[in-house]
Design an enzyme around this catalytic site. Structure first.
Site, mmCIF file in Angstrom:
data_model
loop_
_atom_site.group_PDB
_atom_site.id
_atom_site.type_symbol
_atom_site.label_atom_id
_atom_site.label_comp_id
_atom_site.label_asym_id
_atom_site.label_seq_id
_atom_site.Cartn_x
_atom_site.Cartn_y
_atom_site.Cartn_z
ATOM 1 N N ARG A 177 0.850 -1.139 0.162
ATOM 2 C CA ARG A 177 -0.147 0.007 0.021
ATOM 3 C C ARG A 177 0.846 1.272 0.173
ATOM 4 O O ARG A 177 0.446 2.282 0.703
ATOM 5 C CB ARG A 177 -1.118 0.094 1.265
ATOM 6 C CG ARG A 177 -1.828 -1.448 1.346
ATOM 7 C CD ARG A 177 -2.944 -1.256 0.233
ATOM 8 N NE ARG A 177 -3.578 -2.567 0.308
ATOM 9 C CZ ARG A 177 -3.239 -3.644 -0.209
ATOM 10 N NH1 ARG A 177 -2.143 -3.942 -0.864
ATOM 11 N NH2 ARG A 177 -3.989 -4.837 0.039
ATOM 12 N N SER A 255 -10.981 -1.374 3.863
ATOM 13 C CA SER A 255 -10.041 -1.877 4.814
ATOM 14 C C SER A 255 -9.673 -0.638 5.471
ATOM 15 O O SER A 255 -8.752 0.109 4.990
ATOM 16 C CB SER A 255 -9.069 -2.674 4.445
ATOM 17 O OG SER A 255 -9.484 -3.848 3.654
ATOM 18 N N GLU A 359 -4.603 2.117 7.249
ATOM 19 C CA GLU A 359 -4.521 2.166 5.602
ATOM 20 C C GLU A 359 -5.019 3.449 5.092
ATOM 21 O O GLU A 359 -4.709 3.894 3.902
ATOM 22 C CB GLU A 359 -5.082 0.934 4.983
ATOM 23 C CG GLU A 359 -4.754 0.888 3.432
ATOM 24 C CD GLU A 359 -5.330 -0.414 3.022
ATOM 25 O OE1 GLU A 359 -6.028 -0.557 1.692
ATOM 26 O OE2 GLU A 359 -5.140 -1.564 3.556
#
Length: 363
Positions: A177, A255, A359
């Site tokens: 990420r 998420s 995230e």
């Protein structure tokens, strides 16, 4: 070029935070963007600057005092044209096809396009909300696949030199990420398009979780006994729909936390806890990250702390997936989301000694 002052961002973030920005700018082409910056028109706009995609990975913590930019560059090129423009002789590789996608193109539109063309590469990434430019910045991933596996080149506008620059895959420095666009190059480059390498002769990646068994079941029930990108895409969408909320119905940013990658000793601590609670045969879900490190699903850690399905005021933890924080009523404030985030992180730290990292980008 559309420019608006005191602009509401409620429809530009999937959490549904009712916030605004001092100024909002949407452009429709590279040329329009270059002309804007070359003419110095940015100097009259309030700072700081922020570029967003579909707002699916952002938590606005309040009204944004500066200028928000958004891309209206939406296209998916014909593979042959893209191959000629970007691959040269490489385009002759058997079964390999290059496709260029505008940054403002919804990511799943591209995944659908690939499935309809019978092209392998992004089927496991189907259903991820957001736009292609942001996907290239974030290095989106799901079900054993990441964008870095298929991206070949990212085309950007350099706001410092007012010129175009292309980054090859290795130059993007992709990580979990993460990318150069979130680190050393953050704020300087605006992604305008990305080139992806796909395959007409490839095959599925089914190693993650129960994807393989789900695909095999779908194949056995299909009248056409042929594995296709479209079939795998359909299965992936079904899996996502069964555990993730539709942002159009329940506000969320998908998420919320990253899956922590920790030294093996932390996994062993979690394993000891789980076996004492569930029995000696229980195995904590995990993935070997190499060099003595283990990736543990954040969803499992959060569920062990009792958060799955919990509600606090206007916010909560999604009942089907504890990794997802939701705006249950549509009236949640940023402060409520942040308070819940901190409580979840503290409980995981107290029980497992593992620090969760968001995230979702906090702005």
């Amino acid at each position: 070029m559309d420019i608006a002052e005191s602009y509401s961002l409620k429809n530009h973030n999937t959490f549904g935070m009712d916030v605004s920005c001092a100024c909002y700018v949407e452009y429709g082409s590279e040329e329009e963007l270059a002309e804007f910056f070359s003419a110095g028109r940015q100097y009259g706009l309030p700072r700081p600057f922020l570029h967003i995609g579909g707002g699916s990975n952002i938590l606005f913590t309040g009204d944004f005092p500066g200028t928000v930019f958004h891309s209206g560059i939406r296209f998916i090129s014909a593979p042959g044209h893209s191959a000629e423009a970007h691959a040269g002789e490489d385009a002759a590789m058997s079964g390999r096809v290059l496709a260029e996608v505008g940054a403002g193109t919804p990511w799943d539109d591209f995944c659908l396009w690939c499935a309809e063309k019978g092209l392998w590469g992004v089927e496991n990434l189907s259903g991820i909300p957001g736009e292609t430019g942001a996907a290239a910045v974030q290095n989106i991933g799901a079900y054993g696949a990441e964008l870095k596996d298929v991206v070949r080149e990212v085309r950007c506008f350099d706001t410092v030199t007012c010129s175009m620059k292309s980054f090859k895959q290795k130059e993007c420095k992709y990580g979990y990420r993460d990318s150069i666009f979130k680190q050393s190059a953050k704020g300087r480059y605006i992604v305008t398009s990305a080139v992806f390498e796909l395959s007409s002769e490839g095959g599925p990646r089914l190693e993650y979780g129960h994807v393989k068994s789900a695909v095999e079941k779908a194949l056995s029930e299909s009248s056409v006994k042929t594995m296709t990108p479209g079939l795998v895409r359909s299965v992936i969408l079904g899996i996502r729909d069964a555990k993730l909320p539709d942002p159009a119905e329940i506000g969320s940013a998908g998420s919320f936390f990253k899956n922590p990658v920790v030294p093996k000793v932390f996994y062993e601590k979690a394993e000891h806890y789980a076996k004492s609670k569930y029995g000696p045969d229980y195995e904590v879900p995990h993935f070997d990250a190499g060099s003595g490190f283990v990736k543990i699903p954040a969803a499992w850690l959060i569920e062990q702390c009792g958060w799955k399905g919990c509600r606090e005021g206007n916010v909560g933890v999604y009942e089907k997936q504890p990794l997802v924080l939701v705006n249950l009523t549509g009236k949640a404030s940023p402060e409520e989301i942040i308070a819940l985030e901190k409580k979840i992180s503290a409980s995981v730290m107290n029980l497992f000694g593992i620090e969760l990292q968001p995230e979702v980008e906090h702005v």
